[in-house]
Design a protein around this motif. Sequence first.
Motif, PDB file in Angstrom:
ATOM      1  N   TRP A 124     -15.618   1.229 106.396  1.00 18.51           N
ATOM      2  CA  TRP A 124     -15.520   1.886 105.088  1.00 18.51           C
ATOM      3  C   TRP A 124     -16.887   2.410 104.645  1.00 18.51           C
ATOM      4  N   GLU A 125     -17.913   1.644 104.947  1.00 18.91           N
ATOM      5  CA  GLU A 125     -19.271   2.072 104.590  1.00 18.91           C
ATOM      6  C   GLU A 125     -19.669   3.303 105.408  1.00 18.91           C
ATOM      7  N   ARG A 126     -19.252   3.348 106.677  1.00 13.72           N
ATOM      8  CA  ARG A 126     -19.502   4.544 107.493  1.00 13.72           C
ATOM      9  C   ARG A 126     -18.890   5.775 106.834  1.00 13.72           C
ATOM     10  N   LEU A 127     -17.637   5.629 106.411  1.00  7.41           N
ATOM     11  CA  LEU A 127     -16.941   6.760 105.788  1.00  7.41           C
ATOM     12  C   LEU A 127     -17.676   7.221 104.532  1.00  7.41           C
ATOM     13  N   ARG A 128     -18.095   6.283 103.705  1.00  6.68           N
ATOM     14  CA  ARG A 128     -18.789   6.650 102.460  1.00  6.68           C
ATOM     15  C   ARG A 128     -20.120   7.352 102.744  1.00  6.68           C
ATOM     16  N   LYS A 129     -20.839   6.871 103.736  1.00  4.08           N
ATOM     17  CA  LYS A 129     -22.128   7.485 104.089  1.00  4.08           C
ATOM     18  C   LYS A 129     -21.938   8.901 104.619  1.00  4.08           C
ATOM     19  N   MET A 130     -20.901   9.102 105.438  1.00  7.45           N
ATOM     20  CA  MET A 130     -20.617  10.442 105.958  1.00  7.45           C
ATOM     21  C   MET A 130     -20.229  11.393 104.825  1.00  7.45           C
ATOM     22  N   ARG A 131     -19.406  10.892 103.901  1.00  7.30           N
ATOM     23  CA  ARG A 131     -18.957  11.740 102.790  1.00  7.30           C
ATOM     24  C   ARG A 131     -20.131  12.224 101.944  1.00  7.30           C
ATOM     25  N   LEU A 132     -21.131  11.376 101.760  1.00 10.42           N
ATOM     26  CA  LEU A 132     -22.313  11.771 100.966  1.00 10.42           C
ATOM     27  C   LEU A 132     -23.074  12.918 101.617  1.00 10.42           C
ATOM     28  N   LYS A 133     -23.068  12.960 102.947  1.00 14.29           N
ATOM     29  CA  LYS A 133     -23.816  13.995 103.675  1.00 14.29           C
ATOM     30  C   LYS A 133     -23.012  15.289 103.819  1.00 14.29           C
ATOM     31  N   LEU A 134     -21.699  15.191 103.746  1.00 16.26           N
ATOM     32  CA  LEU A 134     -20.834  16.349 104.013  1.00 16.26           C
ATOM     33  C   LEU A 134     -20.245  16.857 102.699  1.00 16.26           C
ATOM     34  N   LYS A 135     -20.911  17.845 102.123  1.00 13.34           N
ATOM     35  CA  LYS A 135     -20.516  18.355 100.805  1.00 13.34           C
ATOM     36  C   LYS A 135     -19.443  19.443 100.894  1.00 13.34           C
ATOM     37  N   ASN A 136     -19.395  20.143 102.034  1.00  6.48           N
ATOM     38  CA  ASN A 136     -18.558  21.352 102.136  1.00  6.48           C
ATOM     39  C   ASN A 136     -17.418  21.250 103.146  1.00  6.48           C
ATOM     40  N   THR A 137     -17.459  20.249 104.015  1.00  7.54           N
ATOM     41  CA  THR A 137     -16.524  20.194 105.140  1.00  7.54           C
ATOM     42  C   THR A 137     -15.492  19.100 104.936  1.00  7.54           C
ATOM     43  N   LYS A 138     -14.245  19.416 105.239  1.00  2.37           N
ATOM     44  CA  LYS A 138     -13.184  18.424 105.099  1.00  2.37           C
ATOM     45  C   LYS A 138     -13.306  17.354 106.182  1.00  2.37           C
ATOM     46  N   LEU A 139     -13.106  16.111 105.762  1.00  2.00           N
ATOM     47  CA  LEU A 139     -13.114  14.983 106.689  1.00  2.00           C
ATOM     48  C   LEU A 139     -11.681  14.634 107.063  1.00  2.00           C
ATOM     49  N   GLN A 140     -11.478  14.401 108.348  1.00  2.00           N
ATOM     50  CA  GLN A 140     -10.131  14.155 108.869  1.00  2.00           C
ATOM     51  C   GLN A 140     -10.091  12.824 109.599  1.00  2.00           C
ATOM     52  N   MET A 141      -8.942  12.162 109.543  1.00  2.00           N
ATOM     53  CA  MET A 141      -8.778  10.911 110.280  1.00  2.00           C
ATOM     54  C   MET A 141      -7.456  10.915 111.033  1.00  2.00           C
ATOM     55  N   LEU A 142      -7.368  10.027 112.040  1.00  2.00           N
ATOM     56  CA  LEU A 142      -6.132   9.833 112.796  1.00  2.00           C
ATOM     57  C   LEU A 142      -5.531   8.499 112.388  1.00  2.00           C
TER      58      LEU A 142
END
Length: 465
Positions: free
Chosen positions: A63-81
């Motif tokens: 969950w912390e990985r996801l939050r850290k990635m979201r902070l860096k990615l302001k414009n791109t949609k994040l996708q999961m499987l």
Amino acid sequence: MAKIKITETVLRDGHQSLIATRMKTEEMLPILEKMDKVGYHSLEAWGGATFDSCLRFLDEDPWERLRKMRLKLKNTKLQMLLRGQNILGYKNYADDVVEEFVKRSISNGIDIIRSFDALNDLRNLETSIQATKKYGGHAQGTIVYTISPIHNTELYIELAKKLQGMGADSICIKDMSGILTPYYAYELVKKLKENVNIPLQIHSHYTSGMASMTYLKAIEAGVDIIDTASSPFALGTSQPATEPMVATLQNTEYDTGLDLNLLSEIAEHFKSIRDKYIENGILNPNVYNVDTRVLSYQVPGGMLSNLMSQLSMQNALDKFDDVLKEVPRVREDLGYPPLVTPTSQIVGTQAVFNVLLGQRYKMIPTEIKAYVKGQYGKPSVPISDEIKEKIIGDEEVITTRPADLIPPQLQSIKNEIKEFFEQEEDILTYALFPQVALKFFKDRQAKKYSIDSSLVNKSEKTYPV
């Protein structure tokens, strides 16, 4: 024809396929701001085996990985499987756990959730698709591609129509084994586009050496989005490489519009990471071999390595070819399930037992019994009475949606981990992987105590009178 969109998989399936999902968060973060400038349709960065690997091997909170990635990615949609009712585990979970997991995934930064069911039993996607839409995410429904006497174009059209009717915002053709041939891909995409009016995405693996050609024919047939991986983590058992696909489509009606120079800079970052995993032996060069056996046995790359591992532990690697031949027989017995998690593990383990013991179904794992009882869902083809009797005797087969028989679990799970509870997401982590999560929570608590103690010690100063 609109420009082709790209889902970049290097942060999830790229390294899952080639280095068993061992890439660390600290190796991803430095390049994310540059990736955010590319203009990808999405970054597949979470889900699949990443959750398990973070906890089990990397001592990281997913969950912390996801939050850290979201902070860096302001414009791109994040996708999961997401494995539908299996979430990210290997069995069905209660509806309240599925809904809460989807809710927390979206609130922590996920935009697109690709839900699939290993049996294409769409009852197992109902909760995840409804929850994704309820909490404002993009719900992508999945057709798991396989080949059998009953898996044909008509069946896939029927699945696509049903997914659209369930509220899916887009549909993915998931070819986990890399067995979708180019010309059939053209035919399949054409037919699907004639029958549904939501975007269509294609996901394949390079295991058989066909995936780039398959993508090209799918593009010509009208597919909207393709899954690719930055070149250092592409090919082999991974996806086609991003940069060659972008270059191939340049100056055509399908031009992606992505900057090759920027993609090359991103590839340089991942090349240095890949080289490190080659040096430490985690990246086995054999994963880059074109393996045409997959066309006969439909065994995905990850399943091949798993079978080899099981046989190695029994000092029986000489039986590998026999096991490969047994896999399709077991698959036929079990109603032709597509070989993807968790059915690939279920079928593979039974095939290993059948070969090693020299007698079919002499030893039967619990998961096989649960599968035959209908606890994973409905097989594509009914299992014969002979096989049912051999595996479960006269036990009853359920015909309802499996999750209907699972009572709510969230509150009882929360009570079990109250001693270690630090965030709402901990309930979900423990629900999926109780033993691994408990060890992680205990280690986390011990580290916190150690840090707190050191701060106290540093604050104890002697002052002059």
